[in-house]
Design a protein around this motif. Sequence first.
Motif, PDB file in Angstrom:
ATOM      1  N   VAL A   1       0.842  -1.199   0.000  1.00  0.00           N
ATOM      2  CA  VAL A   1       0.000   0.000   0.000  1.00  0.00           C
ATOM      3  C   VAL A   1       0.877   1.248   0.000  1.00  0.00           C
ATOM      4  O   VAL A   1       0.651   2.202  -0.743  1.00  0.00           O
ATOM      5  CB  VAL A   1      -0.938   0.011   1.232  1.00  0.00           C
ATOM      6  CG1 VAL A   1      -1.558   1.386   1.434  1.00  0.00           C
ATOM      7  CG2 VAL A   1      -2.010  -1.049   1.072  1.00  0.00           C
ATOM      8  N   LEU A   2       1.917   1.197   0.816  1.00  0.00           N
ATOM      9  CA  LEU A   2       2.825   2.339   0.883  1.00  0.00           C
ATOM     10  C   LEU A   2       3.399   2.636  -0.502  1.00  0.00           C
ATOM     11  O   LEU A   2       3.399   3.771  -0.976  1.00  0.00           O
ATOM     12  CB  LEU A   2       3.970   2.054   1.861  1.00  0.00           C
ATOM     13  CG  LEU A   2       5.055   3.134   1.889  1.00  0.00           C
ATOM     14  CD1 LEU A   2       4.542   4.374   2.609  1.00  0.00           C
ATOM     15  CD2 LEU A   2       6.329   2.641   2.545  1.00  0.00           C
ATOM     16  N   ILE A   3       3.875   1.555  -1.150  1.00  0.00           N
ATOM     17  CA  ILE A   3       4.517   1.751  -2.453  1.00  0.00           C
ATOM     18  C   ILE A   3       3.535   2.325  -3.465  1.00  0.00           C
ATOM     19  O   ILE A   3       3.834   3.285  -4.178  1.00  0.00           O
ATOM     20  CB  ILE A   3       5.122   0.415  -2.952  1.00  0.00           C
ATOM     21  CG1 ILE A   3       6.286   0.020  -2.023  1.00  0.00           C
ATOM     22  CG2 ILE A   3       5.608   0.530  -4.394  1.00  0.00           C
ATOM     23  CD1 ILE A   3       6.818  -1.367  -2.236  1.00  0.00           C
ATOM     24  N   VAL A   4       2.320   1.768  -3.471  1.00  0.00           N
ATOM     25  CA  VAL A   4       1.327   2.245  -4.443  1.00  0.00           C
ATOM     26  C   VAL A   4       0.979   3.714  -4.185  1.00  0.00           C
ATOM     27  O   VAL A   4       0.960   4.535  -5.104  1.00  0.00           O
ATOM     28  CB  VAL A   4       0.050   1.364  -4.390  1.00  0.00           C
ATOM     29  CG1 VAL A   4      -1.058   1.986  -5.237  1.00  0.00           C
ATOM     30  CG2 VAL A   4       0.374  -0.042  -4.861  1.00  0.00           C
ATOM     31  N   VAL A   5       0.750   4.050  -2.913  1.00  0.00           N
ATOM     32  CA  VAL A   5       0.409   5.447  -2.608  1.00  0.00           C
ATOM     33  C   VAL A   5       1.540   6.373  -3.023  1.00  0.00           C
ATOM     34  O   VAL A   5       1.319   7.432  -3.622  1.00  0.00           O
ATOM     35  CB  VAL A   5       0.073   5.626  -1.110  1.00  0.00           C
ATOM     36  CG1 VAL A   5      -0.034   7.105  -0.759  1.00  0.00           C
ATOM     37  CG2 VAL A   5      -1.228   4.923  -0.781  1.00  0.00           C
ATOM     38  N   LEU A   6       2.770   5.960  -2.744  1.00  0.00           N
ATOM     39  CA  LEU A   6       3.898   6.848  -3.057  1.00  0.00           C
ATOM     40  C   LEU A   6       4.116   7.003  -4.561  1.00  0.00           C
ATOM     41  O   LEU A   6       4.640   8.023  -5.007  1.00  0.00           O
ATOM     42  CB  LEU A   6       5.177   6.364  -2.372  1.00  0.00           C
ATOM     43  CG  LEU A   6       5.168   6.472  -0.844  1.00  0.00           C
ATOM     44  CD1 LEU A   6       6.536   6.162  -0.275  1.00  0.00           C
ATOM     45  CD2 LEU A   6       4.718   7.845  -0.369  1.00  0.00           C
ATOM     46  N   ILE A   7       3.677   5.999  -5.339  1.00  0.00           N
ATOM     47  CA  ILE A   7       3.800   6.150  -6.792  1.00  0.00           C
ATOM     48  C   ILE A   7       2.886   7.274  -7.270  1.00  0.00           C
ATOM     49  O   ILE A   7       3.270   8.112  -8.060  1.00  0.00           O
ATOM     50  CB  ILE A   7       3.439   4.822  -7.517  1.00  0.00           C
ATOM     51  CG1 ILE A   7       4.566   3.804  -7.283  1.00  0.00           C
ATOM     52  CG2 ILE A   7       3.251   5.061  -9.025  1.00  0.00           C
ATOM     53  CD1 ILE A   7       4.252   2.409  -7.792  1.00  0.00           C
ATOM     54  N   PHE A   8       1.669   7.301  -6.710  1.00  0.00           N
ATOM     55  CA  PHE A   8       0.720   8.319  -7.158  1.00  0.00           C
ATOM     56  C   PHE A   8       0.859   9.640  -6.421  1.00  0.00           C
ATOM     57  O   PHE A   8       0.585  10.701  -6.959  1.00  0.00           O
ATOM     58  CB  PHE A   8      -0.712   7.786  -7.070  1.00  0.00           C
ATOM     59  CG  PHE A   8      -0.949   6.664  -8.044  1.00  0.00           C
ATOM     60  CD1 PHE A   8      -1.077   6.952  -9.403  1.00  0.00           C
ATOM     61  CD2 PHE A   8      -0.991   5.345  -7.631  1.00  0.00           C
ATOM     62  CE1 PHE A   8      -1.256   5.935 -10.313  1.00  0.00           C
ATOM     63  CE2 PHE A   8      -1.172   4.319  -8.543  1.00  0.00           C
ATOM     64  CZ  PHE A   8      -1.306   4.605  -9.890  1.00  0.00           C
ATOM     65  N   ARG A   9       1.252   9.557  -5.157  1.00  0.00           N
ATOM     66  CA  ARG A   9       1.444  10.794  -4.391  1.00  0.00           C
ATOM     67  C   ARG A   9       2.790  10.700  -3.659  1.00  0.00           C
ATOM     68  O   ARG A   9       2.846  10.326  -2.491  1.00  0.00           O
ATOM     69  CB  ARG A   9       0.319  10.985  -3.370  1.00  0.00           C
ATOM     70  CG  ARG A   9      -1.015  11.379  -3.997  1.00  0.00           C
ATOM     71  CD  ARG A   9      -1.968  11.893  -2.916  1.00  0.00           C
ATOM     72  NE  ARG A   9      -1.431  13.058  -2.234  1.00  0.00           N
ATOM     73  CZ  ARG A   9      -1.667  14.319  -2.627  1.00  0.00           C
ATOM     74  NH1 ARG A   9      -2.428  14.561  -3.639  1.00  0.00           N
ATOM     75  NH2 ARG A   9      -1.147  15.324  -1.966  1.00  0.00           N
ATOM     76  N   PRO A  10       3.852  11.085  -4.337  1.00  0.00           N
ATOM     77  CA  PRO A  10       5.196  10.900  -3.769  1.00  0.00           C
ATOM     78  C   PRO A  10       5.377  11.552  -2.400  1.00  0.00           C
ATOM     79  O   PRO A  10       6.197  11.105  -1.612  1.00  0.00           O
ATOM     80  CB  PRO A  10       6.108  11.561  -4.800  1.00  0.00           C
ATOM     81  CG  PRO A  10       5.310  11.643  -6.044  1.00  0.00           C
ATOM     82  CD  PRO A  10       3.868  11.702  -5.650  1.00  0.00           C
ATOM     83  N   ALA A  11       4.631  12.596  -2.102  1.00  0.00           N
ATOM     84  CA  ALA A  11       4.805  13.256  -0.807  1.00  0.00           C
ATOM     85  C   ALA A  11       3.867  12.690   0.260  1.00  0.00           C
ATOM     86  O   ALA A  11       3.802  13.203   1.367  1.00  0.00           O
ATOM     87  CB  ALA A  11       4.602  14.756  -0.953  1.00  0.00           C
ATOM     88  N   GLY A  12       3.150  11.597  -0.075  1.00  0.00           N
ATOM     89  CA  GLY A  12       2.229  11.035   0.916  1.00  0.00           C
ATOM     90  C   GLY A  12       0.832  11.617   0.767  1.00  0.00           C
ATOM     91  O   GLY A  12       0.614  12.561   0.024  1.00  0.00           O
ATOM     92  N   ILE A  13      -0.120  11.011   1.509  1.00  0.00           N
ATOM     93  CA  ILE A  13      -1.519  11.398   1.345  1.00  0.00           C
ATOM     94  C   ILE A  13      -1.723  12.893   1.556  1.00  0.00           C
ATOM     95  O   ILE A  13      -2.364  13.572   0.770  1.00  0.00           O
ATOM     96  CB  ILE A  13      -2.424  10.612   2.330  1.00  0.00           C
ATOM     97  CG1 ILE A  13      -2.298   9.107   2.075  1.00  0.00           C
ATOM     98  CG2 ILE A  13      -3.886  11.049   2.193  1.00  0.00           C
ATOM     99  CD1 ILE A  13      -2.999   8.232   3.106  1.00  0.00           C
ATOM    100  N   MET A  14      -1.158  13.430   2.648  1.00  0.00           N
ATOM    101  CA  MET A  14      -1.392  14.845   2.934  1.00  0.00           C
ATOM    102  C   MET A  14      -0.143  15.693   2.738  1.00  0.00           C
ATOM    103  O   MET A  14      -0.111  16.855   3.132  1.00  0.00           O
ATOM    104  CB  MET A  14      -1.890  15.002   4.373  1.00  0.00           C
ATOM    105  CG  MET A  14      -3.101  14.154   4.642  1.00  0.00           C
ATOM    106  SD  MET A  14      -3.990  14.619   6.118  1.00  0.00           S
ATOM    107  CE  MET A  14      -4.466  16.283   5.767  1.00  0.00           C
ATOM    108  N   GLY A  15       0.875  15.089   2.165  1.00  0.00           N
ATOM    109  CA  GLY A  15       2.142  15.811   2.012  1.00  0.00           C
ATOM    110  C   GLY A  15       2.016  16.960   1.041  1.00  0.00           C
ATOM    111  O   GLY A  15       1.223  16.923   0.114  1.00  0.00           O
TER     112      GLY A  15
END
Lengths: 294, 234
Positions: free
Chosen positions: A273-287
């Motif tokens: 999940v971490l990897i997938v999220v970081l692919i789409f939002r490199p700075a994290g969900i609220m980064g």
Amino acid sequence: MEFIQQVINGLQLGSIYALVALGYTMVYGIIKLINFAHGEIIMVGAYIALTSVSFLVQMGLPIWLCVFVAVVFCAILGILTERIAYRPLRNSPRLTSLITAIGISFLLQNAFMLIYSPTPKPFPKMVTAAPITVGSLQISMSALLTIVISIVIMLVLQIFIQKNRLGKAMRAVSEDYGAAQLMGININHTISLTFAIGSGLAAVAAIFYCMSYPLVEYTMGTMLGLKAFVAAVLGGIGVIPGAMIGGLVLGIVESLTKAYISTQLADAVTFGVLIVVLIFRPAGIMGKNTKEKV
Amino acid sequence: MLKVDNINVFYGVIHAIKNVSLEVKEGEIVSLIGANGAGKTSTLQAISGMLKPKSGSVSFMGEDLNKVESYDILKMGMAHVPEGRRVFAGMSVKENLEMGAYTRKDQNEINDNLERVFMRFPRLLERKKQLAGTLSGGEQQMLAIGRAIMSNPKMLLLDEPSMGLSPLLVKEIFSIIKELNESGMTILLVEQNAKKALSISNRAYVLETGKIVLEGDAKELMENDAVKKAYLGG
Ligand SMILES: Nc1ncnc2c1ncn2[C@@H]1O[C@H](COP(=O)(O)OP(=O)(O)OP(=O)(O)O)[C@@H](O)[C@H]1O
Ligand SMILES: [Mg+2]
């Protein structure tokens, strides 16, 4: 119903991740250090709570007071690690403090293994109240306490950071510490305060963790710390509400994976999940996806 | 009011400030001019405690600043508007101003100062809740000055307040500096815009590769041939 039950389990676990993730994210926000020793603070908190329980029982006091002993001890330990290990390296390359953090992590593990022996120790039951039944749903008292208290703590923290004078000073220091100093802010005190809060939260997390997995051992902080770190990155490292959201999301994902996919795969899915999220939002969900302004 | 005595600043092996001495008397506007890299910013930073000089001393109102913690210098009445504004980008305009009054405990006084700053910079009032990082360069400069005067300083150090501003705004900023001085603030001004700086100053120092090479009355320096050639465009 089964699904809701799993979500509640996830929220319980996620609250614990969130409390620990806050420590990573706050420290990162202010000194740009991934404090790899942070997970060990959970372990220290658990041992200190365990030890204080026997004293509390002797004195005839309620055992939940062990929370305060652990929080105070861990807050002081947090301040000391920064003072002794990280402050002298503040102007050194980042990698130096990162390696120091890993060193502190081993130091704490080994010290507590020597003091308490490598044998896991049982943690006494703190909550004896019967579970609450809502329809066919059963919510254990420890789950309820963990979720509710964590949410209250996070709200208080958020208000503190947004509205309080010291909270604002923390934000100012994390934005630009030269400019913060020009405002008359004592940088060292502000950093100490950050470590104290982060470590205190880890101690609270330790107790919640022991309420559902009542076994204390010297390696317990490692995986928990790592997952909380993942939660912090998932939410956006350095962003406080991000740590909260990241923790809760991670807890729910993990709990649902265990229930519906596979227990063995739970950790793999978490990191996936971490990897997938970081692919789409490199700075994290609220980064904040901003480049640093010069 | 401010006395800088023979300070030396090093960055590693680079000797950036060489035996610099200067003085600012109460009520004056003194400017420090010089080319890029001459050491103007370093001099201001050594004065306000952002960096510690290797040798020499800085005294403010009779007190040796070497013995004062950097974060306490503001409390003594010296505020510094750093080069490049350095507003807190993720905080609102109002929060930035409040940070300027961090050392002040009296809420009434803070509110009065806030009102005064908003009166001086109405644009900041309109943008009170806006994040400082989203302000235009000129607005950020106003915020940086506003933030510095939130503590009612006796002395203000300004590092290139006109940098990157349109001619109209430059004019505005200089007239604000003059007003602040007339309201009782002593000012040490660092500028690239030597002509403007000299025109509002009482005295000035010229810095070249870390050394003071000229000093004197601002009007006289404006007539000085070397100054004219190097800093006033002929
Ligand atoms: N952090 C640093 N590390 C190394 N060298 C530095 C540092 N800061 C400044 N210097 C050097 O010190 C000298 C003086 O720099 P300073 O910033 O004080 O100049 P300045 O007069 O303010 O220039 P400018 O008009 O461009 O702002 C320059 O040669 C610069 O390269
Ligand atoms: Mg400069």
